[in-house]
Design a protein around this motif. Structure first.
Motif, PDB file in Angstrom:
ATOM      1  N   HIS A  19       0.929  -1.107  -0.140  1.00  0.00           N
ATOM      2  CA  HIS A  19       0.091  -0.110  -0.178  1.00  0.00           C
ATOM      3  C   HIS A  19       0.858   1.214  -0.049  1.00  0.00           C
ATOM      4  O   HIS A  19       0.166   2.393   0.292  1.00  0.00           O
ATOM      5  N   GLN A  21       2.657   4.587  -0.590  1.00  0.00           N
ATOM      6  CA  GLN A  21       1.986   5.605  -1.363  1.00  0.00           C
ATOM      7  C   GLN A  21       2.626   7.201  -0.971  1.00  0.00           C
ATOM      8  O   GLN A  21       3.437   6.916  -0.074  1.00  0.00           O
ATOM      9  N   LYS A 117       1.762   6.006 -12.132  1.00  0.00           N
ATOM     10  CA  LYS A 117       1.104   5.086 -11.312  1.00  0.00           C
ATOM     11  C   LYS A 117      -0.211   5.500 -11.228  1.00  0.00           C
ATOM     12  O   LYS A 117      -0.668   6.501 -11.795  1.00  0.00           O
ATOM     13  N   TYR A 131      -0.189   5.917  -5.582  1.00  0.00           N
ATOM     14  CA  TYR A 131      -0.106   4.375  -5.061  1.00  0.00           C
ATOM     15  C   TYR A 131       0.844   3.720  -6.071  1.00  0.00           C
ATOM     16  O   TYR A 131       0.560   3.949  -7.361  1.00  0.00           O
ATOM     17  N   ASP A 132       1.345   2.665  -5.525  1.00  0.00           N
ATOM     18  CA  ASP A 132       2.201   1.579  -6.213  1.00  0.00           C
ATOM     19  C   ASP A 132       1.261   0.775  -6.937  1.00  0.00           C
ATOM     20  O   ASP A 132       1.313   0.052  -7.814  1.00  0.00           O
ATOM     21  N   THR A 134      -3.430   0.061  -7.480  1.00  0.00           N
ATOM     22  CA  THR A 134      -4.823   0.665  -7.223  1.00  0.00           C
ATOM     23  C   THR A 134      -5.060   0.378  -5.860  1.00  0.00           C
ATOM     24  O   THR A 134      -5.256  -0.609  -5.274  1.00  0.00           O
ATOM     25  N   PRO A 135      -5.774   1.429  -5.088  1.00  0.00           N
ATOM     26  CA  PRO A 135      -6.265   1.205  -3.742  1.00  0.00           C
ATOM     27  C   PRO A 135      -7.491   0.580  -3.680  1.00  0.00           C
ATOM     28  O   PRO A 135      -8.232   0.366  -4.675  1.00  0.00           O
TER      29      PRO A 135
END
Length: 284
Positions: A19, A21, A117, A131-132, A134-135
């Motif tokens: 997660h 970010q 990203k 975010y690395d 999709t949240p």
């Protein structure tokens, strides 16, 4: 005990990586433009307007602050600049010269902010989140997007005449302070001058004497995904000059949602923001 603690630490680190970010704060002007405070090439402090319809950055001829350390070539392009925003540092940022920006801005910066990203435009808390991956978007509604020539396109339904819906593509345009701005073709085909309630107009002429009339109107309903906006501010042009080739979904409408964009730029997720029912911006 040591092994158990180590496992907990490793597990926590794994969650953090999933997660991971970064957050970029911004402010919103009274003209609905997003302003990001930046330090360019470790020397020039600039307020740049976020422009979702471009990738790189630019400097305005009407800037209030100096940009002496951005060196442009003969083509008015400057390569390999660094841009710092809080703890975030962007390298190899390209700037163009002499591009007008919004109110209170020294220039513009685009989606280079997000490095390809997934990202969120959080109007509720005045911040971008990168975010690395999709949240969690369980409270958001997915809508299809098309990314072409540095611009995001979405589809929305326009209720122009009675209950008949007219589907149209819109470019997300955070540099336009108002709501909708229709293309010349759409305005003519749908006879917006006859079918929408007109609230104002202005006639402009160029050096050749050709005229263009800008009209402000009210669209009864606009449906974006499952969300319906009522009495939406909408503009269009009529006259000799026909330069508006696409429909704009402007900053006044963008701010009415919080947005999450996938890294592949094929899907956006929307949720009404605290501005959803605010009065509409009046375009001069």
């Amino acid at each position: 005990m040591f092994k158990k603690t180590s496992l907990i630490l490793l597990f926590s680190a794994g969650l953090f990586n999933i997660h991971a970010q970064q957050t970029i704060p911004f402010r919103i002007t009274k003209h609905n433009n997003i302003i990001v405070k930046t330090l360019v090439n470790k020397k020039d402090t600039l307020d740049l307007m976020f422009q979702i319809a471009m990738e790189d950055a630019s400097i305005s001829p009407e800037r209030q602050r100096k940009a002496d350390h951005i060196i442009f070539n003969k083509e008015k392009i400057s390569e390999n600049n660094t841009v710092q925003i809080g703890k975030l540092t962007l390298n190899n940022v390209r700037f163009s010269d002499n591009q007008l920006a919004g109110h209170e801005a020294d220039g513009k910066i685009g989606t280079v902010l997000f490095g390809g990203k997934a990202f969120k435009i959080d109007y509720d808390h005045n911040q971008f989140i990168i975010y690395d991956k999709t949240p969690d978007v369980k409270d958001f509604q997915p809508i299809n997007t098309m990314y072409d020539h540095e611009a995001f396109y979405i589809v929305a339904d326009n209720v122009i005449d009675g209950d008949k819906q007219q589907e149209a593509y819109f470019v997300l345009q955070s540099g336009y302070s108002g709501g909708l701005l229709y293309s010349n073709d759409f305005a003519a085909e749908k006879e917006l001058d006859k079918k929408l309630k007109i609230t104002g107009e202005k006639t402009l002429k160029n050096s050749s004497g050709k005229s263009i009339i800008t009209k402000q109107a009210v669209l009864p309903f606009l449906k974006v995904g499952n969300s319906v906006l009522k009495d939406v501010s909408a503009g269009f042009f009529i006259g000799d000059l026909k330069k508006q080739t696409v429909n704009y979904f402007g900053a006044d409408l963008l701010r009415r949602f919080n947005w999450v964009f996938d890294a592949d730029r094929k899907t956006a997720y929307i949720k009404p923001s605290k501005y959803f029912s605010e009065p509409y911006y009046k375009v001069n």
